[in-house]
Write a protein that holds these residues in place. Structure first.
Motif, PDB file in Angstrom:
ATOM      1  N   LEU A   1       0.841  -1.194   0.000  1.00  0.00           N
ATOM      2  CA  LEU A   1       0.000   0.000   0.000  1.00  0.00           C
ATOM      3  C   LEU A   1       0.881   1.251   0.000  1.00  0.00           C
ATOM      4  O   LEU A   1       2.042   1.197   0.436  1.00  0.00           O
ATOM      5  CB  LEU A   1      -0.891   0.007   1.238  1.00  0.00           C
ATOM      6  CG  LEU A   1      -2.009  -1.028   1.279  1.00  0.00           C
ATOM      7  CD1 LEU A   1      -2.680  -1.037   2.653  1.00  0.00           C
ATOM      8  CD2 LEU A   1      -3.037  -0.748   0.195  1.00  0.00           C
TER       9      LEU A   1
ATOM     10  N   GLN B   1       0.377  -1.775   7.580  1.00  0.00           N
ATOM     11  CA  GLN B   1      -0.303  -2.666   6.640  1.00  0.00           C
ATOM     12  C   GLN B   1      -0.620  -4.033   7.236  1.00  0.00           C
ATOM     13  O   GLN B   1       0.217  -4.666   7.876  1.00  0.00           O
ATOM     14  CB  GLN B   1       0.523  -2.855   5.362  1.00  0.00           C
ATOM     15  CG  GLN B   1      -0.215  -3.674   4.313  1.00  0.00           C
ATOM     16  CD  GLN B   1       0.408  -3.585   2.940  1.00  0.00           C
ATOM     17  OE1 GLN B   1       1.028  -2.591   2.589  1.00  0.00           O
ATOM     18  NE2 GLN B   1       0.228  -4.621   2.145  1.00  0.00           N
TER      19      GLN B   1
ATOM     20  N   LYS C   1      -4.918  -0.603   5.541  1.00  0.00           N
ATOM     21  CA  LYS C   1      -3.981   0.304   6.183  1.00  0.00           C
ATOM     22  C   LYS C   1      -4.593   0.717   7.521  1.00  0.00           C
ATOM     23  O   LYS C   1      -5.669   1.316   7.561  1.00  0.00           O
ATOM     24  CB  LYS C   1      -3.717   1.526   5.309  1.00  0.00           C
ATOM     25  CG  LYS C   1      -2.644   2.429   5.873  1.00  0.00           C
ATOM     26  CD  LYS C   1      -2.279   3.524   4.897  1.00  0.00           C
ATOM     27  CE  LYS C   1      -1.176   4.383   5.470  1.00  0.00           C
ATOM     28  NZ  LYS C   1      -0.802   5.457   4.547  1.00  0.00           N
TER      29      LYS C   1
ATOM     30  N   CYS D   1       3.554   2.324   2.918  1.00  0.00           N
ATOM     31  CA  CYS D   1       3.703   1.108   3.718  1.00  0.00           C
ATOM     32  C   CYS D   1       4.871   0.306   3.148  1.00  0.00           C
ATOM     33  O   CYS D   1       5.471   0.679   2.149  1.00  0.00           O
ATOM     34  CB  CYS D   1       2.435   0.253   3.659  1.00  0.00           C
ATOM     35  SG  CYS D   1       0.989   1.012   4.418  1.00  0.00           S
TER      36      CYS D   1
END
Length: 139
Positions: free
Chosen positions: A14, A50, A68, A17
């Motif tokens: 993500l 994450q 997240k 992350c």
């Protein structure tokens, strides 16, 4: 018993992350064989915000569902599966929050529960270093 290899798709990182450092992995299963168990879910918690889930034996091609977690108290937490509640849980650092995720619900948000302790013992009157100095150790 021989170890079982469960093929998983490549991880997806993500924004803001990382997926290089794994805190831990947890798995839920309703049968003894994850290859045939359509309810099998693998959860991976990474260092940072994450959390990722995958159903490796689903009817379609397996893919990750990435979440997240905005609260930084979960950045170094471990994910675990509660058979009793059929949910994945993550304790927040400090012990005052627990995040829960019920995969039967289509929600990709962590449900937070506040933990309040009652009747905690009083703080130690002696500083910890003095208490440690008073202990003995035998080899």
């Amino acid at each position: 018993m021989d170890p079982i290899c469960i093929p998983l798709p490549p991880l997806v990182t993500l924004p803001h992350c990382q997926t290089q450092i794994v805190t831990n992995v947890s798995m839920s299963m309703s049968s003894s064989s994850p290859e045939d168990d359509e309810d099998c879910v693998v959860a991976v918690k990474f260092l940072g915000p994450q959390l990722s889930f995958c159903k490796p034996a689903g009817k379609s091609k397996p893919e990750w569902t990435d979440i997240k977690i905005e609260n930084p108290c979960f950045d170094s937490s471990r994910v675990m599966f509660s058979k009793k509640d059929n949910k994945f849980r993550i304790p927040g650092s400090g012990g005052h929050l627990i995040g829960s995720l019920d995969l039967r619900e289509p929600n990709d948000k962590l449900k937070l529960q506040s933990v309040q302790f009652e009747n905690l013992p009083p703080k130690l009157p002696t500083p910890i270093h003095e208490l440690m100095d008073s202990c003995s150790r035998a080899a």
